[in-house]
Enzyme design. Structure first.
Site, PDB file in Angstrom:
ATOM      1  N   ASP A   8     -16.220  19.714  42.391  1.00 23.45           N
ATOM      2  CA  ASP A   8     -14.915  19.106  42.604  1.00 23.45           C
ATOM      3  C   ASP A   8     -14.269  18.940  41.228  1.00 23.45           C
ATOM      4  OD1 ASP A   8     -12.796  18.055  44.005  1.00 23.45           O
ATOM      5  OD2 ASP A   8     -13.932  16.445  44.949  1.00 23.45           O
ATOM      6  N   GLU A  10     -11.934  15.924  40.273  1.00 22.37           N
ATOM      7  CA  GLU A  10     -11.525  14.592  39.822  1.00 22.37           C
ATOM      8  C   GLU A  10     -12.569  13.929  38.919  1.00 22.37           C
ATOM      9  OE1 GLU A  10      -9.260  15.406  43.618  1.00 22.37           O
ATOM     10  OE2 GLU A  10     -11.328  15.647  42.939  1.00 22.37           O
ATOM     11  N   HIS A  60     -12.461  22.124  45.137  1.00 28.13           N
ATOM     12  CA  HIS A  60     -11.333  21.221  44.904  1.00 28.13           C
ATOM     13  C   HIS A  60     -10.013  21.815  45.373  1.00 28.13           C
ATOM     14  CE1 HIS A  60      -8.643  18.372  42.963  1.00 28.13           C
ATOM     15  NE2 HIS A  60      -7.986  19.388  42.438  1.00 28.13           N
ATOM     16  N   HIS A 104     -16.106  12.400  42.884  1.00 28.85           N
ATOM     17  CA  HIS A 104     -15.396  11.129  42.719  1.00 28.85           C
ATOM     18  C   HIS A 104     -15.770  10.184  43.841  1.00 28.85           C
ATOM     19  CE1 HIS A 104     -12.841  12.303  46.097  1.00 28.85           C
ATOM     20  NE2 HIS A 104     -12.856  13.515  45.552  1.00 28.85           N
ATOM     21  N   HIS A 115     -10.545   8.811  46.342  1.00 31.23           N
ATOM     22  CA  HIS A 115      -9.960   9.114  47.648  1.00 31.23           C
ATOM     23  C   HIS A 115     -11.046   9.720  48.515  1.00 31.23           C
ATOM     24  CE1 HIS A 115      -9.716  13.036  45.662  1.00 31.23           C
ATOM     25  NE2 HIS A 115      -9.660  13.584  46.867  1.00 31.23           N
ATOM     26  N   GLU A 134     -16.690  11.618  50.257  1.00 28.68           N
ATOM     27  CA  GLU A 134     -17.158  12.983  50.035  1.00 28.68           C
ATOM     28  C   GLU A 134     -18.607  13.025  49.573  1.00 28.68           C
ATOM     29  OE1 GLU A 134     -14.111  15.066  47.706  1.00 28.68           O
ATOM     30  OE2 GLU A 134     -12.638  13.763  48.682  1.00 28.68           O
TER      31      GLU A 134
END
Length: 276
Positions: A8, A10, A60, A104, A115, A134
């Site tokens: 990902d 972030e 991502h 994240h 998020h 996630e």
């Protein structure tokens, strides 16, 4: 040794803002190079541990962030979308371990760019009654497939969340959250050296996990929009908990794939930027 890396953005070294991680953002081009460098550190660690087959899944946003020419030559890249298994596309029981790079923390936490899958469109999620994002859903799905998560990198909030789900996973904090769009950063070279070292050490002693029984789980998602929840009720097996909350029961990884359908439906109904 076959290794799978889900990456990902972030939670990547140095990145703290939407402009760092969204195509068109003023620092996105730099951000995607930083993303590749974090992945390459993990690949180097895997190679040092004896990995002979390394798959990297760009997980991502548009899933076209990593430039193929910037990726370590020992790895093969899964790029683009749609993908039936999204962030876990290509993960197989034959893999010896999974590494999560740049992850994240879930929605509602005070982590960098926190998020759950869709910016603020998803307010909360639960897996069998436990708050999940996630990280937890990836760990639970990988366990159901029979693949242990060996290492996770991200900010300190993401590392703490991983520890709640599986304390055996080695975590590497590459930054320390000060707020949702601010962090104290580790120097890039130091952070990547820590990633490489952690991956090499963890894979040298990674346990073999048998495929978990296909017991049904319950996934519950509370949406910002009642319209999304209402539309999802048209999918067989989806039920309503309230006007903005839906749930479904099933075995992982099938339930993970179904959730991917939910997010695609939600994306078709909303045009919101993910970090508003």
């Amino acid at each position: 040794m076959r290794i799978y890396i889900s990456v990902d953005m972030e939670g990547v070294t140095g990145l703290v803002d939407a402009d760092d991680v969204q195509p068109g953002g003023r620092d996105y081009e730099r951000g995607r190079l930083m993303m590749a460098e974090d992945v390459n550190a993990a690949v180097r660690g895997a190679v040092a541990a004896g990995a002979t087959d390394i798959t990297v899944n760009d997980a991502h946003g548009p899933m076209r962030n990593i430039l193929p020419e910037s990726l370590h030559p020992a790895a093969r890249l899964i790029r683009g979308k749609p993908k039936q298994m999204g962030m876990l596309e290509g993960l197989l029981p034959e893999h010896d371990a999974m590494i999560c790079v740049g992850y994240h923390s879930r929605a509602g936490t005070l982590g960098v760019l926190s998020h759950s899958f869709m910016g603020h469109e998803i307010e909360d999620m639960w897996l069998d009654g436990r708050p999940v994002g996630e990280i937890g859903l990836a760990q639970a799905t990988a366990a159901a497939i029979g693949v242990p998560v060996a290492v996770l990198t991200g900010d300190d909030s993401a590392c703490a969340e991983m520890a709640e789900w599986d304390a055996s996973v080695t975590t590497v904090a590459v930054k320390y959250a000060r707020d949702r769009f601010a962090a104290r950063l580790r120097p890039a070279q130091e952070a990547r050296a820590a990633v490489e070292e952690a991956v090499a050490a963890s894979l040298a002693a990674v346990p073999k996990v048998s495929e978990a029984p296909a017991d049904p789980s319950v996934l519950t998602v509370r949406w910002q929009s009642a319209s999304v929840a209402s539309t999802l009720l048209g999918i067989p097996g989806v039920t309503s908990a309230d006007t903005r909350t839906v749930q479904a029961q099933g075995a992982l990884p099938g339930l993970y794939r179904l959730f991917g359908v939910w997010t695609r439906v939600a994306a078709s109904l909303t045009n919101q930027q993910p970090y508003c």
